[in-house]
Enzyme design. Structure first.
Site, PDB file in Angstrom:
ATOM      1  N   PHE A  86      -6.767  -0.621   5.613  1.00  0.00           N
ATOM      2  CA  PHE A  86      -5.382  -0.773   5.136  1.00  0.00           C
ATOM      3  C   PHE A  86      -4.722   0.579   4.843  1.00  0.00           C
ATOM      4  O   PHE A  86      -3.556   0.641   4.466  1.00  0.00           O
ATOM      5  CB  PHE A  86      -5.320  -1.648   3.873  1.00  0.00           C
ATOM      6  CG  PHE A  86      -5.992  -2.991   3.962  1.00  0.00           C
ATOM      7  CD1 PHE A  86      -6.398  -3.523   5.185  1.00  0.00           C
ATOM      8  CD2 PHE A  86      -6.213  -3.750   2.821  1.00  0.00           C
ATOM      9  CE1 PHE A  86      -7.027  -4.759   5.255  1.00  0.00           C
ATOM     10  CE2 PHE A  86      -6.835  -4.990   2.885  1.00  0.00           C
ATOM     11  CZ  PHE A  86      -7.249  -5.491   4.101  1.00  0.00           C
TER      12      PHE A  86
ATOM     13  N   GLU B 285       0.813  -1.221   0.000  1.00  0.00           N
ATOM     14  CA  GLU B 285       0.000   0.000   0.000  1.00  0.00           C
ATOM     15  C   GLU B 285       0.845   1.269   0.000  1.00  0.00           C
ATOM     16  O   GLU B 285       0.463   2.270  -0.617  1.00  0.00           O
ATOM     17  CB  GLU B 285      -0.974   0.016   1.182  1.00  0.00           C
ATOM     18  CG  GLU B 285      -2.172  -0.909   1.018  1.00  0.00           C
ATOM     19  CD  GLU B 285      -1.869  -2.349   1.421  1.00  0.00           C
ATOM     20  OE1 GLU B 285      -0.719  -2.630   1.845  1.00  0.00           O
ATOM     21  OE2 GLU B 285      -2.771  -3.196   1.306  1.00  0.00           O
TER      22      GLU B 285
ATOM     23  N   PHE C 193      -9.340  -2.181   1.445  1.00  0.00           N
ATOM     24  CA  PHE C 193     -10.169  -1.830   2.604  1.00  0.00           C
ATOM     25  C   PHE C 193      -9.614  -0.559   3.244  1.00  0.00           C
ATOM     26  O   PHE C 193      -8.394  -0.412   3.348  1.00  0.00           O
ATOM     27  CB  PHE C 193     -10.163  -2.960   3.643  1.00  0.00           C
ATOM     28  CG  PHE C 193     -11.000  -4.150   3.238  1.00  0.00           C
ATOM     29  CD1 PHE C 193     -12.323  -4.285   3.649  1.00  0.00           C
ATOM     30  CD2 PHE C 193     -10.460  -5.147   2.440  1.00  0.00           C
ATOM     31  CE1 PHE C 193     -13.097  -5.373   3.274  1.00  0.00           C
ATOM     32  CE2 PHE C 193     -11.221  -6.245   2.052  1.00  0.00           C
ATOM     33  CZ  PHE C 193     -12.539  -6.363   2.466  1.00  0.00           C
TER      34      PHE C 193
ATOM     35  N   HIS D 258     -11.450  -4.959   8.999  1.00  0.00           N
ATOM     36  CA  HIS D 258     -12.001  -4.782   7.652  1.00  0.00           C
ATOM     37  C   HIS D 258     -13.326  -4.028   7.680  1.00  0.00           C
ATOM     38  O   HIS D 258     -14.130  -4.157   6.773  1.00  0.00           O
ATOM     39  CB  HIS D 258     -12.230  -6.140   6.966  1.00  0.00           C
ATOM     40  CG  HIS D 258     -10.986  -6.874   6.610  1.00  0.00           C
ATOM     41  ND1 HIS D 258     -10.188  -7.471   7.549  1.00  0.00           N
ATOM     42  CD2 HIS D 258     -10.384  -7.115   5.410  1.00  0.00           C
ATOM     43  CE1 HIS D 258      -9.160  -8.058   6.948  1.00  0.00           C
ATOM     44  NE2 HIS D 258      -9.253  -7.847   5.651  1.00  0.00           N
TER      45      HIS D 258
END
Lengths: 324, 323
Positions: free
Chosen positions: B86, B60, B83, B129
């Protein structure tokens, strides 16, 4: 790789300018002319000059927090650099960035960065854009040994290698991540070993030898330009001064043995290159003096420009937050 | 007009913008072959190919960082972070770089990037999540945060976000992906920073965004039967939020409830509440009330999950407490 006398003297000139600039800004920092933090790159000039000489005009560079020399080598105007260090309106970032955020997009100097390792993925993004557009430009991404432990380093190198992005990763290993010796912050000796893990060539060179820097970067640039992907270059070097101006190690031996500092000072990249040029008959003592005087004169002009420049208007605190 | 889901609206916006502007490209985890974990990028890879639709490794920080670099160099990257949770993995690239680059480099370049991400509870997806993340970013000047509640708004706002020259976090509530609504086929824009009255009313303003807009509408229908006329204000954009629509609505109703799915303490509702109190304290008939999630992570157990996030009944109750 043949180099003309002019090219050699240009490299030397950039090294001298970088050295004199850095000596002067340290002085100005302690005279309270330059606010904030200052990270001197005295001792690392061969890297800046070697990279700068290897770059084509369209190529780009991203740097870290110790990059005044890189800016000079990339052709930035010392007046606007000095003005930025003085936090003046006429500086490259209007006085809102400072030493850690020097940038001149038009020259391909995409920015110093205050977050260690933060600019590594930017370099990949910029190079990806160049690849997508087919500009032929390559980006050299400079960072230190400390940054090689950041997650962004691993993520960016892996991605650049998969996508064969035209970028050259240049790690300036000055043997200390701030105050922590390399052997305490990583279990490897050569950071270029990490290249294997990303499937790219890795090479370790003497970062105090400007010609070795030049030749290695040149090869990596050619490889990237051909579409063969990135290279990880590690250049061993040493900063003569502390991590930052104010580093207590300067007055009291805290983390660097004095013999080690002396050993590296004896390998001073500017002095070494000057000696080599003289020995080979490329430069005379008069020319050395002239280059030195010219550098000092340009720096004095830059200081005068910075001194005479206005502060940013108070309203500029609220400009450029967004694009209108 | 035809009716499509929010997911389809997002997908259509991406197709149309990529068609219109070749500097737009999409990348992220599983966005190419699979078409995104939720399907938002389905079909793009086949249509536009490897060059403009890229699967990335699970990286990421590199995704957001590359978006920064590509935007600096003049492209219009649209990155997907699977998500919202993240986003911590790329927080530095968003907060210290995307948001500050234009400012600290004195406007030498623009930062036209979009980071799309799926947020919110309700899928029984557990603590990592399911959360709402807007408060992590509202205190970071330099970013826009867009949070649509309908397919129509999602399409128009995503097109605006892609065309905008600033970094935009585009929040998509997972429980709204299948929500259907009328959406024109042709491309259109909705201005960033403009809210919308989703239901007019005169007694109380219920200010919400994303999924809670629909709960506010349900609550308004219930309250209507009890003689309370609630106006539902959908902010649509969190930063910059539409101050004028709030002032206009609350100066009429004199009462306000702010609703969001993020935990209450330090949530965006605190900002809206303070804003209203600072602007019109003496005009209010009652203090502004917040309806938000409890101050805890989002639990996996369905009964517990439903318990910690705000319900329609919570909104009804909060509104009634003002009278």
């Amino acid at each position: 790789m043949l180099l003309s006398r002019d090219q050699l003297l240009n490299m030397y000139r950039k090294m001298v300018e970088a050295r004199r600039f850095e000596e002067k800004v340290v002085e100005l920092f302690y005279a309270a002319k330059i606010p904030g933090f200052l990270h001197s790159a005295i001792g690392q000039e061969a890297i800046a000059a070697g990279i700068g000489a290897a770059l084509e005009p369209q190529d780009r560079i991203t740097i870290h927090h110790r990059g005044h020399g890189h800016c000079i080598a990339k052709g930035l105007d010392m007046k606007k650099m000095m003005a930025e260090l003085f936090a003046k309106k006429t500086g490259y970032c209007g006085g809102k960035g400072g030493s850690m955020h020097l940038a001149d997009f038009d020259s391909g100097m995409l920015g110093a960065n205050g977050i260690v390792g933060g600019s590594i993925p930017h370099a990949v993004g910029v190079a990806l854009a160049d690849k997508m557009r087919g500009t032929g430009a390559v980006t050299v991404c400079c960072f230190g040994d400390g940054a090689s432990n950041q997650g962004a380093f691993h993520e960016a190198l892996n991605l650049a290698s998969i996508w064969k992005v035209p970028v050259v990763f240049f790690c300036e290993n000055n043997l200390y991540g701030m105050t922590v010796p390399q052997s305490y912050h990583q279990a490897i000796r050569n950071i270029s070993d990490r290249a294997v893990g990303y499937g790219m060539p890795g090479v370790t060179i003497d970062g105090n030898d400007v010609l070795e820097v030049y030749v290695t970067v040149r090869r990596a640039l050619d490889r990237a330009r051909k579409g063969d992907g990135p290279t990880l270059i590690e250049a061993k070097t040493y900063r003569h001064r502390g991590h930052w101006e104010g580093d207590p190690d300067a007055t009291e031996e805290l983390y660097r043995p004095r013999e080690e500092i002396e050993m590296w000072k004896a390998r001073d990249p500017v002095v070494t290159f000057e000696r080599e040029l003289k020995e080979r008959g490329y430069i005379s003592e008069e020319e050395v003096k002239a280059i030195d005087e010219e550098a000092r004169r340009k720096i004095e002009e830059a200081i005068a420009f910075a001194e005479d420049s206005p502060e940013p208007d108070i309203s500029e605190a609220l400009t450029d937050i967004y694009t209108d | 007009m035809r009716t499509i889901s929010m997911l389809e609206a997002i997908n259509e916006a991406l197709h149309q913008e990529m068609e219109r502007d070749e500097t737009v490209f999409v990348f992220g985890e599983d966005v190419a072959r699979q078409g995104g974990d939720f399907g938002a990028t389905r079909g793009l890879w086949k249509r536009f190919g490897d060059k403009r639709v890229k699967d990335t490794p699970l990286s990421e920080a590199a995704i957001a960082g590359i978006a920064n670099g590509a935007a600096m160099a003049g492209l219009r990257p649209v990155a997907e972070i699977m998500f919202g949770d993240f986003m911590t993995e790329c927080y530095d690239q968003i907060v210290n770089h995307a948001a500050k680059a234009r400012y600290m480099y004195a406007g030498q370049f623009k930062m036209p990037l979009v980071i799309r991400t799926a947020v919110g509870a309700g899928m029984r997806a557990g603590p990592q999540h399911s959360q709402s993340i807007e408060s992590w970013f509202v205190n970071v000047p330099g970013l826009f945060i867009v949070a649509p509640s309908t397919p129509y708004d999602a399409k128009g706002l995503l097109i605006s976000s892609i065309r905008d020259d600033n970094p935009v976090l585009f929040l998509e509530h997972k429980m709204l992906y299948n929500f259907k609504g009328e959406v024109p086929e042709e491309p259109y824009t909705i201005p960033i920073g403009k809210g919308e009255i989703k239901r007019p009313g005169k007694d109380v303003s219920v200010i919400a965004y994303m999924k809670t807009v629909h709960q506010a509408l349900e609550a308004a229908a219930i309250l209507d039967n009890e003689g309370i006329s609630a106006e539902v204000v959908d902010l649509r954009t969190i930063i910059p939020y539409d101050r004028q629509i709030i002032l206009d609505s609350v100066s009429k109703t004199k009462r306000a409830v702010v609703v969001h799915e993020a935990p209450k303490t330090g949530g965006f509702g605190a900002e809206i509440s303070s804003f209203i109190h600072e602007q019109m304290f003496y005009d209010l008939e009652a203090p502004v009330v917040r309806v938000a999630a409890l101050d805890c992570p989002v639990p996996f157990n369905p009964r517990l999950e439903d318990y910690v996030v705000p319900s329609t009944a919570d909104i009804v109750k909060a509104v009634k407490s003002l009278f």
